[in-house]
Design a protein around this motif. Structure first.
Motif, mmCIF file in Angstrom:
data_model
loop_
_atom_site.group_PDB
_atom_site.id
_atom_site.type_symbol
_atom_site.label_atom_id
_atom_site.label_comp_id
_atom_site.label_asym_id
_atom_site.label_seq_id
_atom_site.Cartn_x
_atom_site.Cartn_y
_atom_site.Cartn_z
ATOM 1 N N SER A 6 -7.671 10.513 -24.883
ATOM 2 C CA SER A 6 -8.836 10.806 -25.728
ATOM 3 C C SER A 6 -8.665 12.088 -26.536
ATOM 4 C CB SER A 6 -10.090 10.910 -24.853
ATOM 5 O OG SER A 6 -10.004 12.048 -24.022
ATOM 6 N N GLN A 7 -7.472 12.645 -26.553
ATOM 7 C CA GLN A 7 -7.190 13.900 -27.247
ATOM 8 C C GLN A 7 -8.069 15.042 -26.744
ATOM 9 O OE1 GLN A 7 -7.514 10.963 -29.461
ATOM 10 N NE2 GLN A 7 -5.353 10.766 -28.985
ATOM 11 N N GLY A 8 -8.296 15.093 -25.436
ATOM 12 C CA GLY A 8 -8.940 16.245 -24.829
ATOM 13 C C GLY A 8 -10.417 16.137 -24.530
ATOM 14 N N GLU A 9 -10.946 14.927 -24.396
ATOM 15 C CA GLU A 9 -12.361 14.777 -24.061
ATOM 16 C C GLU A 9 -12.637 15.426 -22.701
ATOM 17 O OE1 GLU A 9 -15.719 11.275 -23.560
ATOM 18 O OE2 GLU A 9 -13.759 10.798 -24.363
ATOM 19 N N ALA A 10 -13.687 16.217 -22.617
ATOM 20 C CA ALA A 10 -14.032 16.942 -21.391
ATOM 21 C C ALA A 10 -14.851 16.062 -20.456
ATOM 22 C CB ALA A 10 -14.791 18.218 -21.732
ATOM 23 N N VAL A 11 -14.156 15.249 -19.671
ATOM 24 C CA VAL A 11 -14.829 14.376 -18.708
ATOM 25 C C VAL A 11 -14.210 14.563 -17.327
ATOM 26 C CG1 VAL A 11 -15.616 12.623 -20.337
ATOM 27 C CG2 VAL A 11 -13.337 12.417 -19.333
ATOM 28 N N PRO A 12 -15.037 14.478 -16.279
ATOM 29 C CA PRO A 12 -16.478 14.340 -16.359
ATOM 30 C C PRO A 12 -17.108 15.641 -16.859
ATOM 31 C CG PRO A 12 -15.863 14.653 -14.078
ATOM 32 C CD PRO A 12 -14.591 14.573 -14.875
ATOM 33 N N GLU A 13 -18.232 15.472 -17.468
ATOM 34 C CA GLU A 13 -18.943 16.603 -18.055
ATOM 35 C C GLU A 13 -19.343 17.604 -16.981
ATOM 36 O OE1 GLU A 13 -23.327 17.038 -19.855
ATOM 37 O OE2 GLU A 13 -22.040 15.602 -20.907
ATOM 38 N N CYS A 14 -19.242 18.870 -17.313
ATOM 39 C CA CYS A 14 -19.741 19.950 -16.469
ATOM 40 C C CYS A 14 -21.006 20.444 -17.168
ATOM 41 C CB CYS A 14 -18.703 21.063 -16.339
ATOM 42 S SG CYS A 14 -19.162 22.332 -15.138
ATOM 43 N N PRO A 15 -22.174 20.100 -16.655
ATOM 44 C CA PRO A 15 -23.429 20.410 -17.348
ATOM 45 C C PRO A 15 -23.537 21.862 -17.799
ATOM 46 C CG PRO A 15 -23.842 19.090 -15.396
ATOM 47 C CD PRO A 15 -22.392 19.490 -15.345
ATOM 48 N N GLY A 16 -23.846 22.025 -19.089
ATOM 49 C CA GLY A 16 -24.042 23.349 -19.666
ATOM 50 C C GLY A 16 -22.764 24.052 -20.089
ATOM 51 N N HIS A 17 -21.616 23.395 -19.921
ATOM 52 C CA HIS A 17 -20.337 24.021 -20.264
ATOM 53 C C HIS A 17 -19.517 23.100 -21.159
ATOM 54 C CE1 HIS A 17 -21.018 26.021 -16.162
ATOM 55 N NE2 HIS A 17 -21.311 26.915 -17.094
ATOM 56 N N GLN A 18 -18.548 23.675 -21.853
ATOM 57 C CA GLN A 18 -17.647 22.913 -22.719
ATOM 58 C C GLN A 18 -16.477 22.309 -21.945
ATOM 59 O OE1 GLN A 18 -18.078 22.372 -26.039
ATOM 60 N NE2 GLN A 18 -20.063 23.344 -25.810
#
Length: 152
Positions: A107-119
């Protein structure tokens, strides 16, 4: 502890769901007599055509489960060797880390799983031997990895 391919496949599916359900082109999970064997596929995308070659002495074999995942139409991907000798929480962490890396690359660096409130994405870690998604900055436990429930 002997694990079945079905159990490991289910864990992979749960983890992939937490990583946004990426399109999976191949997910191969096989029980093997020796996880340290050289794996060869006779096709572009591994599947039932996988065969193992080993130069190790029979007494040195370590049973376990081999996994391979491809999130790319070309069939490129990666695998992880999961020896039966490892405790379950370590096996789940190895799977989560490898699958997260595959999703990140595809995904070219998708931040998953999401860390709520952070990038940044959450990180797989063991908390009291419970595989969990954890905030890498604050150390806060977000949820267990094997929880089939979606994040709140």
């Amino acid at each position: 502890m002997k694990r079945s391919a079905d159990t490991v496949r289910k864990w992979c599916e749960i983890i992939l769901g937490q990583l946004g359900n990426p399109r999976v082109f191949a997910l191969d999970v096989d029980e093997v007599d020796d996880v340290n064997t050289l794996i060869l596929g006779s096709d572009t995308i591994p599947g039932p055509t996988l065969r193992a070659l080993s130069e190790k002495a029979p007494g040195a074999a370590e049973s376990g489960v081999l996994t391979f995942v491809s999130l790319h139409p070309s069939g490129s991907g990666s695998g992880v060797r999961l020896p039966d000798s490892l405790p379950e929480h370590q096996v789940v962490l190895m799977l989560a880390e490898q699958l997260q890396e595959e999703v990140w690359e595809s995904s070219q660096g998708e931040a998953v799983p999401e860390c709520p409130g952070h990038q940044h994405p959450a990180r797989a870690d063991a908390v009291d031997e419970v595989p969990s998604w954890v905030c890498p900055r604050e150390g806060k436990v977000l949820r267990p990895i094997l929880s089939a429930d979606p994040p709140a």
